[in-house]
Design an enzyme around this catalytic site. Structure first.
Site, PDB file in Angstrom:
ATOM      1  N   SER A  58      -0.731   1.728   6.584  1.00  0.00           N
ATOM      2  CA  SER A  58       0.137   2.125   5.471  1.00  0.00           C
ATOM      3  C   SER A  58       0.002   1.134   4.328  1.00  0.00           C
ATOM      4  O   SER A  58      -0.254  -0.060   4.553  1.00  0.00           O
ATOM      5  CB  SER A  58       1.594   2.143   5.944  1.00  0.00           C
ATOM      6  OG  SER A  58       2.465   2.350   4.861  1.00  0.00           O
ATOM      7  N   TYR A  86       8.525  -2.444  10.216  1.00  0.00           N
ATOM      8  CA  TYR A  86       7.521  -1.392   9.987  1.00  0.00           C
ATOM      9  C   TYR A  86       6.339  -1.984   9.212  1.00  0.00           C
ATOM     10  O   TYR A  86       5.178  -1.811   9.609  1.00  0.00           O
ATOM     11  CB  TYR A  86       8.156  -0.247   9.185  1.00  0.00           C
ATOM     12  CG  TYR A  86       7.192   0.887   8.868  1.00  0.00           C
ATOM     13  CD1 TYR A  86       6.873   1.839   9.828  1.00  0.00           C
ATOM     14  CD2 TYR A  86       6.603   0.995   7.604  1.00  0.00           C
ATOM     15  CE1 TYR A  86       5.984   2.878   9.544  1.00  0.00           C
ATOM     16  CE2 TYR A  86       5.712   2.031   7.310  1.00  0.00           C
ATOM     17  CZ  TYR A  86       5.412   2.968   8.283  1.00  0.00           C
ATOM     18  OH  TYR A  86       4.533   3.986   7.996  1.00  0.00           O
TER      19      TYR A  86
END
Ligand SMILES: NC(=O)c1ccc[n+]([C@@H]2O[C@H](COP(=O)([O-])OP(=O)(O)OC[C@H]3O[C@@H](n4cnc5c(N)ncnc54)[C@H](OP(=O)(O)O)[C@@H]3O)[C@@H](O)[C@H]2O)c1
Length: 271
Positions: free
Chosen positions: A141, A154
């Site tokens: 990501s 995350y």
């Protein structure tokens, strides 16, 4: 574009990017191993794959469990033949409230996002090494480039994926096995449906997945997209830390406003 792989194993294939990727690759004639925990959803994706002209083998497993992933990989190989490409896509997020740090939830994030990737890669690698060909793809990501308030776990799990892939890519030079790290920005999926803040340069899942397929086809080492958000991130990386902290601190307050504790897939990582 002709897709270079025939047998592709996708983790996190029951929804969002993984499900869309399966259908797009099926249209290109691929045989697909579909891994995730929710069997009913996997069956529905398998039906869409078959309707699109592909062949599917589903295997229910938790990617955080290395033995389950190894068993699922063996099942896919037995049904479809040797795996040409693994897309480690399974992932979760945790929208937590400010200052509510949680060891169990963070462990679950790292186990699913980071160890889920290494479990999938390591299960397929022996056969790839023996065949002297293969492609390992990680869906990391753009969030993995910098620390983010309320999403620190995350972001860290995605950074770990990126760095691990870089090491593997260099180590696997000359073996016939390529490693690609895909770093998307915001894509509309069940994972982001929980977000209550503005998502800049949000992509629809079909378009975002087409870009992902092209990047895999070109065996890109690293693919950061969309470029607009990637440029903002690069700007952020060159911003003095005091300014970055002030900007993200303000953004964090906005994200916090009205935020309720939610988990992607509705699953509480602490349960
Ligand atoms: N959407 C975005 O904006 C965005 C941006 C950058 C990166 N990504 C990454 O893209 C990947 C796919 O996300 P998405 O947006 O498509 O979200 P999603 O729709 O929530 O899909 C997540 C997938 O991961 C699977 N999964 C989660 N935990 C698992 C576990 N322990 N074992 C096996 N499978 C598991 C889920 O299946 P089950 O629940 O059935 O197991 C589901 O198929 C993730 O790695 C995410 O971090 C997404």
């Amino acid at each position: 574009m002709k897709f270079p792989h025939q047998v592709v194993l996708i983790t996190g294939a029951s929804s969002g990017i993984g499900a869309e990727l399966a259908v797009q690759l099926a249209r290109m004639g691929c045989r697909l191993g579909l891994l995730a925990r929710r069997e009913e959803l996997l069956k529905q994706v398998a039906e869409r794959v078959e309707a699109a002209g592909g062949k599917a083998c589903i295997a229910v497993c938790d990617v955080g469990d290395a033995a389950q992933v190894a068993e699922a990989t063996r099942r896919v190989e037995a049904a479809l033949g040797p795996i040409d490409c693994v897309v480690a896509n399974a992932g979760m997020g945790w929208a937590r409230k400010r200052l509510e740090f949680d060891a169990a939830a963070t462990e679950q994030l790292v186990r699913t996002n980071f160890l889920g990737m290494t479990n999938a890669f390591f299960a397929a690698l022996p056969v790839m090494l023996a065949r002297k060909r293969g492609h390992l793809v990680a869906v990391a990501s753009l969030a993995g480039y910098q620390g983010l308030p309320q999403d620190a776990g995350y972001a860290a799990s995605k950074a770990a994926m990126r760095i691990h892939c870089e090491g593997m890519r260099i180590e696997l030079r000359g073996t016939g096995i390529d490693v690609s790290t895909i770093c998307p920005g915001f894509i509309r999926t069940p994972l982001t449906d929980r977000n209550e803040f503005d998502m800049p340069f949000l992509l629809e899942v079909e378009a975002a997945t087409r870009k992902l397929v092209r990047a895999i086809g070109k065996r890109r080492r690293v693919y950061n997209y969309p470029w607009q958000l990637w440029w903002l991130i690069k700007l952020g990386m060159h911003t003095p830390r005091w300014l970055y902290d002030a900007i993200l601190g303000g953004q964090g307050a906005k994200m916090q406003a009205g935020r309720t504790q939610k988990y992607s897939n509705g699953l509480d990582p602490r349960s």
